[in-house]
Write a protein that holds these residues in place. Structure first.
Motif, PDB file in Angstrom:
ATOM      1  N   THR A 170       8.651  -4.385  -2.824  1.00  0.00           N
ATOM      2  CA  THR A 170       8.986  -6.109  -3.032  1.00  0.00           C
ATOM      3  C   THR A 170       9.953  -6.085  -3.896  1.00  0.00           C
ATOM      4  OG1 THR A 170       7.167  -6.192  -4.724  1.00  0.00           O
ATOM      5  CG2 THR A 170       6.416  -6.349  -2.606  1.00  0.00           C
ATOM      6  N   GLY A 171      10.323  -5.175  -4.866  1.00  0.00           N
ATOM      7  CA  GLY A 171      11.008  -5.300  -6.035  1.00  0.00           C
ATOM      8  C   GLY A 171      10.479  -6.201  -7.050  1.00  0.00           C
ATOM      9  N   ILE A 172       9.210  -6.511  -6.884  1.00  0.00           N
ATOM     10  CA  ILE A 172       8.457  -6.963  -8.029  1.00  0.00           C
ATOM     11  C   ILE A 172       8.034  -6.027  -9.408  1.00  0.00           C
ATOM     12  CG2 ILE A 172       6.348  -8.459  -8.828  1.00  0.00           C
ATOM     13  CD1 ILE A 172       6.463  -9.342  -5.891  1.00  0.00           C
ATOM     14  N   ASP A 173       8.383  -6.270 -10.612  1.00  0.00           N
ATOM     15  CA  ASP A 173       8.072  -5.290 -11.502  1.00  0.00           C
ATOM     16  C   ASP A 173       6.427  -5.702 -12.036  1.00  0.00           C
ATOM     17  OD1 ASP A 173       7.593  -3.942 -13.860  1.00  0.00           O
ATOM     18  OD2 ASP A 173       9.608  -4.766 -14.905  1.00  0.00           O
ATOM     19  N   ALA A 174       5.700  -4.945 -11.531  1.00  0.00           N
ATOM     20  CA  ALA A 174       4.346  -5.333 -12.004  1.00  0.00           C
ATOM     21  C   ALA A 174       4.043  -5.282 -13.250  1.00  0.00           C
ATOM     22  CB  ALA A 174       3.535  -4.103 -11.176  1.00  0.00           C
ATOM     23  N   CYS A 175       4.852  -4.591 -14.003  1.00  0.00           N
ATOM     24  CA  CYS A 175       4.542  -4.698 -15.577  1.00  0.00           C
ATOM     25  C   CYS A 175       4.625  -5.848 -16.307  1.00  0.00           C
ATOM     26  CB  CYS A 175       5.584  -3.699 -16.336  1.00  0.00           C
ATOM     27  SG  CYS A 175       5.215  -2.046 -15.753  1.00  0.00           S
ATOM     28  N   MET A 176       5.328  -6.959 -15.446  1.00  0.00           N
ATOM     29  CA  MET A 176       5.619  -8.287 -16.086  1.00  0.00           C
ATOM     30  C   MET A 176       4.595  -9.156 -15.752  1.00  0.00           C
ATOM     31  SD  MET A 176       9.723  -8.782 -14.931  1.00  0.00           S
ATOM     32  CE  MET A 176       9.579 -10.541 -15.628  1.00  0.00           C
ATOM     33  N   TYR A 177       3.415  -8.778 -14.975  1.00  0.00           N
ATOM     34  CA  TYR A 177       2.304  -9.598 -14.458  1.00  0.00           C
ATOM     35  C   TYR A 177       0.943  -8.780 -14.625  1.00  0.00           C
ATOM     36  CZ  TYR A 177       6.383 -11.790 -12.523  1.00  0.00           C
ATOM     37  OH  TYR A 177       7.676 -12.280 -12.225  1.00  0.00           O
ATOM     38  N   SER A 178      -0.070  -9.540 -14.453  1.00  0.00           N
ATOM     39  CA  SER A 178      -1.380  -8.923 -14.367  1.00  0.00           C
ATOM     40  C   SER A 178      -1.936  -8.014 -13.290  1.00  0.00           C
ATOM     41  CB  SER A 178      -2.251 -10.006 -14.744  1.00  0.00           C
ATOM     42  OG  SER A 178      -3.704  -9.498 -14.919  1.00  0.00           O
ATOM     43  N   LEU A 179      -1.738  -6.858 -13.579  1.00  0.00           N
ATOM     44  CA  LEU A 179      -2.224  -5.865 -12.484  1.00  0.00           C
ATOM     45  C   LEU A 179      -3.598  -5.382 -12.838  1.00  0.00           C
ATOM     46  CD1 LEU A 179      -1.674  -3.975 -10.257  1.00  0.00           C
ATOM     47  CD2 LEU A 179      -1.178  -2.112 -11.732  1.00  0.00           C
ATOM     48  N   SER A 203      -1.030   8.500 -12.144  1.00  0.00           N
ATOM     49  CA  SER A 203      -2.326   7.848 -12.322  1.00  0.00           C
ATOM     50  C   SER A 203      -2.172   6.795 -11.067  1.00  0.00           C
ATOM     51  CB  SER A 203      -2.286   6.909 -13.619  1.00  0.00           C
ATOM     52  OG  SER A 203      -1.398   5.899 -13.854  1.00  0.00           O
ATOM     53  N   LEU A 204      -3.299   6.259 -10.795  1.00  0.00           N
ATOM     54  CA  LEU A 204      -3.453   5.016  -9.594  1.00  0.00           C
ATOM     55  C   LEU A 204      -2.734   4.096 -10.316  1.00  0.00           C
ATOM     56  CD1 LEU A 204      -6.891   5.656  -8.808  1.00  0.00           C
ATOM     57  CD2 LEU A 204      -5.049   6.347  -7.352  1.00  0.00           C
ATOM     58  N   GLU A 205      -2.750   3.656 -11.324  1.00  0.00           N
ATOM     59  CA  GLU A 205      -2.010   2.416 -11.801  1.00  0.00           C
ATOM     60  C   GLU A 205      -0.447   2.655 -11.800  1.00  0.00           C
ATOM     61  OE1 GLU A 205      -4.651   3.792 -13.486  1.00  0.00           O
ATOM     62  OE2 GLU A 205      -6.258   2.001 -13.496  1.00  0.00           O
ATOM     63  N   GLN A 206      -0.314   3.794 -12.077  1.00  0.00           N
ATOM     64  CA  GLN A 206       1.371   4.191 -11.918  1.00  0.00           C
ATOM     65  C   GLN A 206       1.789   4.046 -10.554  1.00  0.00           C
ATOM     66  OE1 GLN A 206       1.134   8.045 -13.777  1.00  0.00           O
ATOM     67  NE2 GLN A 206       2.536   7.378 -15.336  1.00  0.00           N
ATOM     68  N   THR A 207       0.725   4.672  -9.526  1.00  0.00           N
ATOM     69  CA  THR A 207       1.140   4.458  -7.907  1.00  0.00           C
ATOM     70  C   THR A 207       1.301   2.986  -7.621  1.00  0.00           C
ATOM     71  OG1 THR A 207       0.060   6.570  -7.393  1.00  0.00           O
ATOM     72  CG2 THR A 207       0.094   4.874  -5.725  1.00  0.00           C
ATOM     73  N   ALA A 208       0.206   2.222  -8.112  1.00  0.00           N
ATOM     74  CA  ALA A 208       0.307   0.707  -7.978  1.00  0.00           C
ATOM     75  C   ALA A 208       1.496   0.153  -8.116  1.00  0.00           C
ATOM     76  CB  ALA A 208      -0.881   0.010  -8.359  1.00  0.00           C
ATOM     77  N   ARG A 209       1.857   0.311  -9.670  1.00  0.00           N
ATOM     78  CA  ARG A 209       3.146  -0.138 -10.094  1.00  0.00           C
ATOM     79  C   ARG A 209       4.480   0.127  -9.138  1.00  0.00           C
ATOM     80  NH1 ARG A 209       0.139  -0.033 -14.713  1.00  0.00           N
ATOM     81  NH2 ARG A 209       0.185  -2.070 -15.833  1.00  0.00           N
ATOM     82  N   ARG A 210       4.394   1.495  -8.844  1.00  0.00           N
ATOM     83  CA  ARG A 210       5.810   2.095  -8.130  1.00  0.00           C
ATOM     84  C   ARG A 210       5.719   1.676  -6.817  1.00  0.00           C
ATOM     85  NH1 ARG A 210       5.379   5.706  -4.644  1.00  0.00           N
ATOM     86  NH2 ARG A 210       3.407   6.697  -5.284  1.00  0.00           N
ATOM     87  N   GLU A 211       4.583   1.493  -6.047  1.00  0.00           N
ATOM     88  CA  GLU A 211       4.719   1.000  -4.755  1.00  0.00           C
ATOM     89  C   GLU A 211       4.921  -0.570  -4.540  1.00  0.00           C
ATOM     90  OE1 GLU A 211       4.501   2.294  -1.743  1.00  0.00           O
ATOM     91  OE2 GLU A 211       3.862   4.461  -2.504  1.00  0.00           O
ATOM     92  N   VAL A 212       4.634  -1.530  -5.624  1.00  0.00           N
ATOM     93  CA  VAL A 212       4.885  -2.722  -5.551  1.00  0.00           C
ATOM     94  C   VAL A 212       6.266  -2.955  -6.094  1.00  0.00           C
ATOM     95  CG1 VAL A 212       4.780  -4.963  -7.094  1.00  0.00           C
ATOM     96  CG2 VAL A 212       2.553  -3.772  -6.629  1.00  0.00           C
ATOM     97  N   PHE A 213       7.018  -2.098  -6.668  1.00  0.00           N
ATOM     98  CA  PHE A 213       8.207  -2.206  -6.939  1.00  0.00           C
ATOM     99  C   PHE A 213       9.231  -1.629  -5.988  1.00  0.00           C
ATOM    100  CE2 PHE A 213      12.525  -0.988  -8.541  1.00  0.00           C
ATOM    101  CZ  PHE A 213      12.968  -2.039  -9.051  1.00  0.00           C
ATOM    102  N   GLU A 214       8.771  -0.638  -5.151  1.00  0.00           N
ATOM    103  CA  GLU A 214       9.510  -0.323  -3.961  1.00  0.00           C
ATOM    104  C   GLU A 214       9.477  -1.022  -2.678  1.00  0.00           C
ATOM    105  OE1 GLU A 214       8.653   4.625  -5.107  1.00  0.00           O
ATOM    106  OE2 GLU A 214       7.934   3.986  -3.236  1.00  0.00           O
ATOM    107  N   THR A 248       1.031  -1.072  -0.105  1.00  0.00           N
ATOM    108  CA  THR A 248       0.062   0.052   0.067  1.00  0.00           C
ATOM    109  C   THR A 248       0.716   1.226  -0.060  1.00  0.00           C
ATOM    110  OG1 THR A 248      -1.887   1.191   1.204  1.00  0.00           O
ATOM    111  CG2 THR A 248      -0.192   0.143   2.525  1.00  0.00           C
ATOM    112  N   GLY A 249       0.290   2.306  -0.504  1.00  0.00           N
ATOM    113  CA  GLY A 249       1.076   3.660  -0.573  1.00  0.00           C
ATOM    114  C   GLY A 249       0.297   4.638  -1.195  1.00  0.00           C
ATOM    115  N   SER A 250       0.948   5.727  -0.876  1.00  0.00           N
ATOM    116  CA  SER A 250       0.229   6.971  -1.483  1.00  0.00           C
ATOM    117  C   SER A 250       0.579   7.564  -3.019  1.00  0.00           C
ATOM    118  CB  SER A 250       0.594   8.168  -0.597  1.00  0.00           C
ATOM    119  OG  SER A 250      -0.103   8.211   0.767  1.00  0.00           O
ATOM    120  N   ARG A 251      -0.291   8.009  -3.479  1.00  0.00           N
ATOM    121  CA  ARG A 251      -0.173   8.606  -4.796  1.00  0.00           C
ATOM    122  C   ARG A 251       0.967   9.755  -4.666  1.00  0.00           C
ATOM    123  NH1 ARG A 251      -5.100  10.851  -7.836  1.00  0.00           N
ATOM    124  NH2 ARG A 251      -4.708  12.411  -6.359  1.00  0.00           N
ATOM    125  N   GLU A 252       1.862   9.872  -5.635  1.00  0.00           N
ATOM    126  CA  GLU A 252       2.869  10.735  -5.714  1.00  0.00           C
ATOM    127  C   GLU A 252       2.552  11.834  -7.194  1.00  0.00           C
ATOM    128  OE1 GLU A 252       6.835   9.436  -5.473  1.00  0.00           O
ATOM    129  OE2 GLU A 252       6.373   8.686  -3.291  1.00  0.00           O
TER     130      GLU A 252
END
Length: 154
Positions: free
Chosen positions: A64-73, A51-62, A43-47
């Motif tokens: 966990t280190g997981i690149d959310a672009c490689m999977y189904s978000l 977009s909310l999708e960008q927030t989600a991908r950034r927070e996942v990477f920050e 979980t994390g705040s928008r910066e």
């Protein structure tokens, strides 16, 4: 203080909650470092104006280190307003008491090893969705996890 200066000093009261899971509904949980035995999903705040999708991908990477672009978000097109815990209100502009949390899920093929954000989380574990729903401290996180079986059946 300008609005732009304030936005750099304080967190936005808009966030993303991302439930990371495997096809068989094992859910990734992380324990916070600042709240003992407090387990949660990413979980994390928008910066800025991301977009909310960008927030989600950034927070996942920050976190966990997981690149959310490689999977189904998946954006669930669902949000909750909740009262910000008193211990974290100093991170928000004065007078801010509530946050709007937008729910996402990220399906990964297997229970991946993760790289935790130093200082934010102390450990992680993959557990069944039903166990995860019981472990998390946030009611909205628990609700999202409980709805995973139905969400993933479609």
């Amino acid at each position: 203080m300008t609005t732009q200066t304030a936005s750099k000093l304080y967190k936005q009261a808009v966030s993303a909650l991302i439930v990371i899971h495997t096809p068989d509904l094992q859910v990734l949980l992380m324990e916070r470092t600042d709240f003992n035995e407090a387990w949660q999903s990413v979980t994390g705040s928008r910066e800025g104006d991301e977009s909310l999708e960008q927030t989600a991908r950034r927070e996942v990477f920050e976190e966990t280190g997981i690149d959310a672009c490689m999977y189904s978000l998946r954006n669930w097109q669902q949000s909750h307003d909740f009262e910000i815990f008193e211990i974290w209100r100093h991170r928000y502009a004065p007078g801010t008491t509530h946050n709007t949390e937008h729910v996402f899920s990220l399906e990964v093929p297997i229970a991946l090893e993760v790289t935790l954000a130093e200082g934010e989380h102390r450990r992680f574990k993959w557990v069944s969705w039903s166990q995860a729903a019981e472990m998390v401290f946030s009611p909205s996180n628990a609700d999202a996890i409980r709805s995973l079986p139905e969400r993933c059946a479609h």
